[in-house]
Write a protein that holds these residues in place. Structure first.
Motif, short mmCIF file in Angstrom:
data_model
loop_
_atom_site.label_atom_id
_atom_site.label_comp_id
_atom_site.label_asym_id
_atom_site.label_seq_id
_atom_site.Cartn_x
_atom_site.Cartn_y
_atom_site.Cartn_z
N LEU A 240 -36.89 87.81 -58.36
CA LEU A 240 -36.09 88.44 -57.31
C LEU A 240 -34.96 87.53 -56.84
N LEU A 241 -35.20 86.22 -56.81
CA LEU A 241 -34.13 85.31 -56.40
C LEU A 241 -33.02 85.25 -57.43
N TRP A 242 -33.35 85.56 -58.71
CA TRP A 242 -32.33 85.63 -59.75
C TRP A 242 -31.46 86.87 -59.59
N ALA A 243 -32.02 87.93 -59.01
CA ALA A 243 -31.33 89.21 -58.95
C ALA A 243 -30.27 89.22 -57.85
N ARG A 244 -29.34 90.14 -57.98
CA ARG A 244 -28.31 90.29 -56.96
C ARG A 244 -28.89 90.95 -55.73
N ASP A 245 -28.31 90.59 -54.56
CA ASP A 245 -28.79 91.15 -53.31
C ASP A 245 -28.47 92.64 -53.26
N SER A 246 -29.47 93.44 -52.93
CA SER A 246 -29.31 94.89 -52.84
C SER A 246 -30.48 95.44 -52.05
N GLU A 247 -30.38 96.69 -51.65
CA GLU A 247 -31.48 97.30 -50.90
C GLU A 247 -32.75 97.41 -51.74
N PRO A 248 -32.68 97.81 -53.04
CA PRO A 248 -33.91 97.80 -53.85
C PRO A 248 -34.55 96.42 -53.93
N ARG A 249 -33.74 95.36 -54.02
CA ARG A 249 -34.32 94.03 -54.07
C ARG A 249 -35.04 93.70 -52.77
N ARG A 250 -34.45 94.07 -51.63
CA ARG A 250 -35.09 93.77 -50.35
C ARG A 250 -36.37 94.59 -50.19
N ALA A 251 -36.38 95.82 -50.70
CA ALA A 251 -37.61 96.62 -50.65
C ALA A 251 -38.71 95.99 -51.49
N LEU A 252 -38.34 95.45 -52.64
CA LEU A 252 -39.31 94.77 -53.48
C LEU A 252 -39.80 93.49 -52.82
N GLN A 253 -38.92 92.81 -52.09
CA GLN A 253 -39.32 91.59 -51.38
C GLN A 253 -40.39 91.90 -50.33
N ARG A 254 -40.24 93.05 -49.66
CA ARG A 254 -41.24 93.42 -48.66
C ARG A 254 -42.60 93.65 -49.31
N LEU A 255 -42.60 94.27 -50.48
CA LEU A 255 -43.87 94.45 -51.19
C LEU A 255 -44.44 93.11 -51.63
N LEU A 256 -43.57 92.23 -52.02
CA LEU A 256 -44.04 90.92 -52.47
C LEU A 256 -44.63 90.12 -51.31
N VAL A 257 -44.09 90.34 -50.09
CA VAL A 257 -44.68 89.72 -48.91
C VAL A 257 -46.12 90.21 -48.75
N ARG A 258 -46.37 91.51 -49.02
CA ARG A 258 -47.73 92.04 -48.93
C ARG A 258 -48.65 91.38 -49.96
N ALA A 259 -48.11 91.11 -51.16
CA ALA A 259 -48.92 90.41 -52.17
C ALA A 259 -49.25 89.00 -51.69
N GLU A 260 -48.30 88.34 -51.04
CA GLU A 260 -48.57 87.00 -50.51
C GLU A 260 -49.61 87.03 -49.40
N VAL A 261 -49.55 88.05 -48.55
CA VAL A 261 -50.53 88.18 -47.48
C VAL A 261 -51.93 88.37 -48.09
N ALA A 262 -52.01 89.19 -49.15
CA ALA A 262 -53.29 89.40 -49.82
C ALA A 262 -53.81 88.12 -50.44
N LEU A 263 -52.90 87.32 -50.95
CA LEU A 263 -53.31 86.05 -51.54
C LEU A 263 -53.78 85.08 -50.46
N ALA A 264 -53.13 85.10 -49.30
CA ALA A 264 -53.49 84.19 -48.22
C ALA A 264 -54.73 84.66 -47.46
N ALA A 265 -54.86 85.98 -47.28
CA ALA A 265 -56.00 86.52 -46.52
C ALA A 265 -56.59 87.70 -47.29
N PRO A 266 -57.28 87.44 -48.40
CA PRO A 266 -57.75 88.52 -49.27
C PRO A 266 -58.74 89.45 -48.59
N ALA A 267 -59.57 88.93 -47.69
CA ALA A 267 -60.58 89.77 -47.06
C ALA A 267 -59.94 90.82 -46.14
N ASP A 268 -58.73 90.56 -45.65
CA ASP A 268 -58.05 91.49 -44.75
C ASP A 268 -57.11 92.45 -45.48
N SER A 269 -57.12 92.42 -46.81
CA SER A 269 -56.18 93.23 -47.60
C SER A 269 -56.92 94.35 -48.32
#
Length: 579
Positions: A240-269
């Motif tokens: 994503l950091l390689w890609a150009r800034d756009s609304e689809p990229r930011r939407a994907l970043q939000r999903l990736l934040v959810r993946a990071e939350v699951a990795l950090a707190a798996p029992a709450d995901s």
């Protein structure tokens, strides 16, 4: 502090046999390089066939095979990566053709080929160009070293390679017209699925993709799932950091934040919700939006992450010195021994040796075993296909195209399976210029394969990489410092009356810690497969990883609180300023 008791060198790591040949799942995009290489190779080869000049096919294939690269990159960076691959391929070809035109001494040519292979290996690893790495570059440059050449022919042959390379560039970029954010969506989906697999291990009722095992096996499987998920999330962020800034990229970043939350707190995901998001990313539909989205505060600090570039190329090349020396030595010795045995194509032994070298000796052994098995089965496939290929030159070209497709379709399951198609293709390519004796080709290929594998592995054992342990120590220190930085910021954020720092100060530190943990695991795995090193601090590595992931979990929870606090404060200020 150093211990007073010297640590004994570790014994050699166990060398896998059956495990090295076990088939894995095919890549999610196996069809993309398979179709791309056919589309890139077919027009030049069919054109040369119509002109009765198939003897020039090796030069056009140098450019056409560039279509195999950069399929995992966003199209903005893919354009640059493919251009550099074409230039690198043409540069190696130019050196090989120049050497071939200046001397016919086989020893000199093998030496040039070995040095080229070492340079190609180091540059491909340093730039992380991705599969198929240096092997295709080395195959082309080594093969053309032994093709008769005059200085006057070189410009024309290079022009053929560049023209075919330009066509391969267009083939690689064409899917962007239909699915412009395809690579980013795939990388995010892979991260979501990996995070779901890790979270599922902490949900007794969710067994999808989670094998049942005893306590020890469950702990080991959990550690593997966590490492895989962390690597997938880190790779997705890089995409994503390689890609150009756009609304689809930011939407994907939000999903990736959810993946990071699951990795950090798996029992709450919720693993199933993560998998559902991953499924929705297939195709070209709208990127899903998480229900618990907290505006854009989650993405604060991304600009700081974007500003952090890669280390200079010379710094990335330094740790690869032992690998380059292994490649140069192994390729040269393999070629020399093939010459001593009277083999007419010593470059096959050279390429076999070049294909072996991986991050450590254990992985090099596995690749050598895969190469030998694949080539031996491949010569049997050649024996079965050669009567068909000899029917007509059209049949020869079509069989080679089918083998191109098969190699890329199968190689993601295991290297040896792809080699079953690569071997007959390489043998048939030699017949583009003139008819060859099948029995002689089979004999030479088998001998060159065995010589290249044995000598190449011996060179890997002889050239020790003792700095792998030093790099592991440096990775440990970096991970510990990154964890301490995050812990300090977490402590500051809990100060009253107003928490500091803001979310955008915590985010870059958190990403640095996540990257440091991924680098630590990669470095530890590479060091574990090297021979004759001092004992590795395995317990310390595990302790640092566990502490780092606990800190990431605390950071994820704190960031969510800070983001909500920022939104509440903004709303309060807005109400206070109303007339």
């Amino acid at each position: 502090m150093s211990s007073a008791t010297p640590r004994r060198p570790r014994p050699p790591a166990r060398l896998p046999l059956a495990g090295a040949l076990r088939l894995g799942r095919p890549s999610d995009i196996w069809f993309k390089p398979a179709l791309s290489v056919v589309a890139a190779v077919a027009p030049p080869n069919l054109t040369l066939l119509a002109l009765d000049r198939l003897d020039l096919a090796m030069y056009t294939m140098a450019g056409s095979l560039c279509a195999l690269y950069a399929h995992n990159r966003p199209y903005a960076t893919r354009a640059r990566a493919l251009a550099w691959v074409v230039l690198g391929m043409t540069g190696g070809l130019a050196v090989a053709l120049l050497a071939a035109s200046l001397t016919a001494n086989a020893v000199v040519l093998v030496t040039v080929g070995a040095l080229l292979a070492a340079v190609q290996k180091a540059l491909c690893d340093a730039t992380r160009v991705g599969p198929p790495g240096n092997v295709v570059l080395t195959f082309i440059s080594s093969a053309t070293l032994f093709m008769p050449q005059t200085p006057g022919q070189i410009p024309g042959h290079l022009a053929l390679a560049l023209a075919a390379g330009a066509w391969a560039w267009l083939i690689g970029m064409a899917p962007g017209r239909v699915r412009p954010h395809g690579p980013e969506r795939r990388a995010t989906a892979q991260a979501l699925n990996a995070a779901a697999a890790y979270a599922a291990a902490h949900h007794p009722g969710d067994t999808a993709g989670t094998p049942v095992a005893g306590p020890a096996g469950a702990q080991e499987g959990n550690a593997r799932a966590r490492a895989a998920a962390a690597a997938a999330v880190h790779a997705a962020w890089q995409t994503l950091l390689w890609a150009r800034d756009s609304e689809p990229r930011r939407a994907l970043q939000r999903l990736l934040v959810r993946a990071e939350v699951a990795l950090a707190a798996p029992a709450d995901s919720d693993p199933e919700r993560l998998r559902a998001w991953a499924r929705q990313l297939r195709g070209t539909g709208t990127v899903p939006r998480p229900d618990d989205l907290v505006d854009d505060d989650e993405l604060l600090g991304l600009d700081a992450t974007l500003a952090v570039g890669q280390p200079p190329l010379w710094r990335r090349l330094g740790p690869l010195a032992p690998l380059a020396v292994r490649t140069a030595l192994g390729c040269a010795l393999a070629g020399y021994i093939a010459l001593a045995l009277g083999i007419g194509r010593p470059y096959w032994a050279l390429v076999t040796a070049a294909s072996l070298y991986q991050a450590n000796v254990t992985l090099t052994w596995s690749r050598g075993l895969q190469r030998v098995v694949g080539n031996l089965v491949g010569v049997l496939a050649y024996a079965a296909l050669v009567p068909v290929a000899h029917l007509h030159q059209v049949a020869l070209v079509l069989v080679c195209l089918a083998l191109n497709f098969g190699a890329e379709a199968l190689i993601s399951r295991n290297y040896w399976l792809g080699s079953v198609c690569v071997t007959p293709m390489a043998l048939l390519i030699t017949e583009f210029a003139r008819h060859q004796d099948a029995g002689e080709l089979i004999t030479e290929r088998v001998v060159d394969t065995l010589v290249g594998a044995l000598v190449g592995f011996a060179a890997a054992v002889a050239v020790t990489n003792r700095r792998a342990g030093d790099r592991l120590g440096q990775a440990l220190i970096a991970a510990e410092r990154a964890r301490e930085d995050v812990a300090l910021l977490l402590a500051e954020s809990q100060q009253q009356p107003r928490p500091r720092p803001a979310p955008d100060a915590l985010e870059p530190a958190r990403r640095s810690l996540a990257a440091a943990l991924v680098h630590l695991r990669t470095t530890a795995d590479a060091a574990a497969g090297e021979w004759w090193q001092r004992a590795l601090p395995e317990e310390r590595v595990m302790a640092v990883e566990q502490a780092g992931h606990r800190t990431l979990a605390a950071t994820a929870r704190r960031q969510k609180l800070l983001a909500r606090t920022a939104v509440r404060d903004t709303s309060t200020e807005a109400e206070a300023t109303r007339p």
